[in-house]
Write a protein that holds these residues in place. Structure first.
Motif, mmCIF file in Angstrom:
data_model
loop_
_atom_site.group_PDB
_atom_site.id
_atom_site.type_symbol
_atom_site.label_atom_id
_atom_site.label_comp_id
_atom_site.label_asym_id
_atom_site.label_seq_id
_atom_site.Cartn_x
_atom_site.Cartn_y
_atom_site.Cartn_z
ATOM 1 N N VAL A 1 -52.181 -6.607 4.107
ATOM 2 C CA VAL A 1 -52.865 -5.844 5.145
ATOM 3 C C VAL A 1 -51.862 -5.506 6.246
ATOM 4 C CG1 VAL A 1 -54.908 -5.776 6.617
ATOM 5 C CG2 VAL A 1 -54.885 -7.251 4.610
ATOM 6 N N HIS A 2 -52.023 -4.340 6.867
ATOM 7 C CA HIS A 2 -51.096 -3.949 7.922
ATOM 8 C C HIS A 2 -51.841 -3.553 9.192
ATOM 9 C CE1 HIS A 2 -52.070 0.253 7.046
ATOM 10 N NE2 HIS A 2 -51.830 0.011 5.764
ATOM 11 N N ALA A 3 -51.092 -3.354 10.236
ATOM 12 C CA ALA A 3 -51.649 -3.057 11.560
ATOM 13 C C ALA A 3 -52.602 -1.868 11.498
ATOM 14 C CB ALA A 3 -50.524 -2.765 12.549
ATOM 15 N N GLY A 4 -53.710 -1.994 12.232
ATOM 16 C CA GLY A 4 -54.696 -0.933 12.304
ATOM 17 C C GLY A 4 -55.803 -1.045 11.273
ATOM 18 N N GLN A 5 -55.637 -1.904 10.285
ATOM 19 C CA GLN A 5 -56.683 -2.082 9.276
ATOM 20 C C GLN A 5 -57.705 -3.120 9.740
ATOM 21 O OE1 GLN A 5 -54.250 -2.736 5.597
ATOM 22 N NE2 GLN A 5 -55.034 -0.729 4.996
ATOM 23 N N THR A 6 -58.811 -3.217 9.003
ATOM 24 C CA THR A 6 -59.906 -4.123 9.348
ATOM 25 C C THR A 6 -60.160 -5.084 8.194
ATOM 26 O OG1 THR A 6 -60.977 -2.468 10.766
ATOM 27 C CG2 THR A 6 -62.358 -4.278 9.974
ATOM 28 N N ILE A 7 -60.341 -6.349 8.511
ATOM 29 C CA ILE A 7 -60.618 -7.355 7.486
ATOM 30 C C ILE A 7 -61.831 -8.188 7.883
ATOM 31 C CG2 ILE A 7 -58.179 -7.485 6.863
ATOM 32 C CD1 ILE A 7 -58.052 -10.209 8.305
ATOM 33 N N VAL A 8 -62.403 -8.867 6.887
ATOM 34 C CA VAL A 8 -63.454 -9.853 7.115
ATOM 35 C C VAL A 8 -62.912 -11.217 6.711
ATOM 36 C CG1 VAL A 8 -65.725 -10.697 6.373
ATOM 37 C CG2 VAL A 8 -65.362 -8.245 6.776
ATOM 38 N N VAL A 9 -63.067 -12.195 7.594
ATOM 39 C CA VAL A 9 -62.675 -13.576 7.319
ATOM 40 C C VAL A 9 -63.932 -14.434 7.336
ATOM 41 C CG1 VAL A 9 -61.363 -15.569 8.119
ATOM 42 C CG2 VAL A 9 -60.381 -13.265 8.312
ATOM 43 N N ARG B 1 -57.574 -5.682 12.913
ATOM 44 C CA ARG B 1 -58.922 -5.944 13.447
ATOM 45 C C ARG B 1 -59.630 -6.927 12.518
ATOM 46 N NH1 ARG B 1 -63.975 -2.281 12.707
ATOM 47 N NH2 ARG B 1 -65.347 -2.834 14.453
ATOM 48 N N VAL B 2 -60.277 -7.952 13.116
ATOM 49 C CA VAL B 2 -60.890 -9.014 12.319
ATOM 50 C C VAL B 2 -62.373 -9.156 12.648
ATOM 51 C CG1 VAL B 2 -60.811 -11.446 11.651
ATOM 52 C CG2 VAL B 2 -58.698 -10.279 12.342
ATOM 53 N N ILE B 3 -63.184 -9.173 11.609
ATOM 54 C CA ILE B 3 -64.599 -9.543 11.704
ATOM 55 C C ILE B 3 -64.706 -10.931 11.081
ATOM 56 C CG2 ILE B 3 -66.956 -8.977 10.987
ATOM 57 C CD1 ILE B 3 -65.938 -6.039 10.659
ATOM 58 N N GLY B 4 -65.202 -11.897 11.839
ATOM 59 C CA GLY B 4 -65.233 -13.279 11.362
ATOM 60 C C GLY B 4 -66.634 -13.836 11.269
ATOM 61 N N THR B 5 -66.986 -14.393 10.115
ATOM 62 C CA THR B 5 -68.300 -15.016 9.978
ATOM 63 C C THR B 5 -68.241 -16.478 10.413
ATOM 64 O OG1 THR B 5 -68.067 -15.825 7.690
ATOM 65 C CG2 THR B 5 -68.748 -13.522 7.985
ATOM 66 N N GLY C 1 -59.920 -14.012 18.815
ATOM 67 C CA GLY C 1 -59.657 -12.610 18.580
ATOM 68 C C GLY C 1 -60.476 -11.909 17.531
ATOM 69 N N ALA C 2 -61.491 -12.565 16.984
ATOM 70 C CA ALA C 2 -62.321 -11.937 15.957
ATOM 71 C C ALA C 2 -63.657 -11.485 16.530
ATOM 72 C CB ALA C 2 -62.558 -12.898 14.794
ATOM 73 N N GLY D 1 -66.448 0.639 5.260
ATOM 74 C CA GLY D 1 -65.929 -0.492 4.496
ATOM 75 C C GLY D 1 -64.701 -1.098 5.158
ATOM 76 N N VAL D 2 -64.272 -2.224 4.649
ATOM 77 C CA VAL D 2 -63.128 -2.933 5.223
ATOM 78 C C VAL D 2 -61.980 -2.950 4.225
ATOM 79 C CG1 VAL D 2 -64.596 -4.359 6.698
ATOM 80 C CG2 VAL D 2 -63.945 -5.199 4.423
#
Length: 351
Positions: free
Chosen positions: A148-156, A177-181, A194-195, A215-216
């Motif tokens: 993954v690189h800068a500017g992308q979005t992930i889910v953790v 960018r991070v979305i964290g459950t 930071g999530a 989508g992520v």
């Protein structure tokens, strides 16, 4: 002969997992360690941790755990206090980290010198300990598998846990960018690193789609079961799912390997479909047969994580510290899912 003033045996205090027991039924034993043989060193353990692996092991659910009884402990940080012949005498007195899989819940341990990774100054043993297995896992999943690189979005998933909180921080350092459950009670802690917090007890796919309608780019899922299906469905075109566990099945009866084998089959099937998305299973021990390359990657990746931590770009998430003799209480706390970060055992605080 070891490069020390004495070659007398060392008495090691160890926590033993005698079988499928409750946390309070762990045993404390003592055994004699001989001086280290050539190529090995004696480490006085300063900090070791409670990982999800030990939570599975006590149930007999870790994929390739040894037969009972054994001493758990997936990783450690400690001081080299003796070295065997053909080992570098300069290691004496150094603070080092090691990935062990088992054996770390001990006051002293004999390890191969080639498996040790230097810990930079500026980190305490407990701080460094939180980044060993967690840091290697997070770094390799983020940068070696998902890329993954800068500017992308992930889910953790499990963003308040040991691996999850490290993964969130590494991603934020990289501009991701991070979305964290996590549970609602841990939302503030997840936000603080930071999530964007999402309540795992709610409709996770709906909540994530509201934040990332297209989508992520990657999802990191240690839950398995139904969660991994939902996770794959959250991916954008070109996205990557990295599964690294089956936490949802740890309390189920039956063969400990079956949930993982089912997960392997599901991931393999998805990769055969023409959907422009990929699915991977991460195993920290993959590639171990090529031992020199495996060691080199561990040293490089953990070294990068520890350097970031020493510079203050990552914050050690220490949930609690316990003396080694209180390993049962430490394990129970880690299993409670009420804490953020890693529960650490500190052998020097033995009674």
């Amino acid at each position: 002969m070891s490069h020390t003033a004495t070659t007398t045996p060392t008495i090691a205090v160890e926590v033993v997992l005698p079988g499928r027991v409750e946390p309070h039924e762990l045993m404390i034993t003592r055994r004699e360690l001989p001086p280290p043989r050539p190529g090995r060193v004696l480490v006085r353990v300063e900090a070791t941790g409670v990982s999800f692996a030990e939570q599975q092991m006590r149930r007999g659910k870790y994929y390739d755990q040894p037969p009972f009884p054994f001493t758990p402990g997936y990783d450690l940080v400690g001081e080299v206090i003796a070295v065997g012949a053909d080992s570098d005498a300069a290691l004496l007195g150094q603070r080092v980290a090691a990935l062990t899989k088992v054996g770390g819940w001990s006051s002293h341990l004999i390890l191969e010198a080639a498996d040790l990774i230097p810990v930079p100054t500026g980190l305490t043993a407990a701080e460094a300990e939180t980044f060993v297995v967690n840091g290697i896992t997070a770094w390799q999943m983020l940068h070696r598998i998902a890329k993954v690189h800068a500017g992308q979005t992930i889910v953790v998933h499990g963003a308040n846990g040991g691996v999850g909180s490290t993964l969130v921080q590494l991603a934020r350092v990289a501009g991701i960018r991070v979305i964290g459950t996590a549970s609602a009670s841990n939302a503030a802690a997840v936000e603080a690193i930071g999530a964007i917090p999402v309540d795992y007890r709610g409709d996770v796919p709906r909540q994530v789609r509201a934040l990332a309608p297209g989508g992520v780019d990657a999802v990191f899922d240690h839950v398995g079961g139904r969660s991994v299906v939902d996770s794959f469905g959250l991916l954008a075109t070109g996205g990557t799912l990295v599964a690294y566990g089956s936490a949802s099945t740890k309390d189920e009866d039956g063969n400990s390997r079956l949930p993982v084998l089912k997960l392997f089959a599901r991931l393999a099937w998805w990769n055969l479909l023409p959907n422009n998305r990929s699915a991977h299973f991460y195993n920290i021990w993959s590639g171990k047969r090529r031992r020199a390359r495996f060691r080199s990657r561990l040293a490089e990746d953990l070294g990068a994580v520890l350097d970031l931590a020493a510079r203050g770009e990552l914050r050690a998430q220490i949930a609690a510290r316990f003396p080694l003799a209180d390993a049962g209480r430490a394990l129970a706390l880690a299993e409670s899912r009420t804490v953020t970060g890693k529960v650490v055992l500190v052998p020097k605080e033995l009674p």
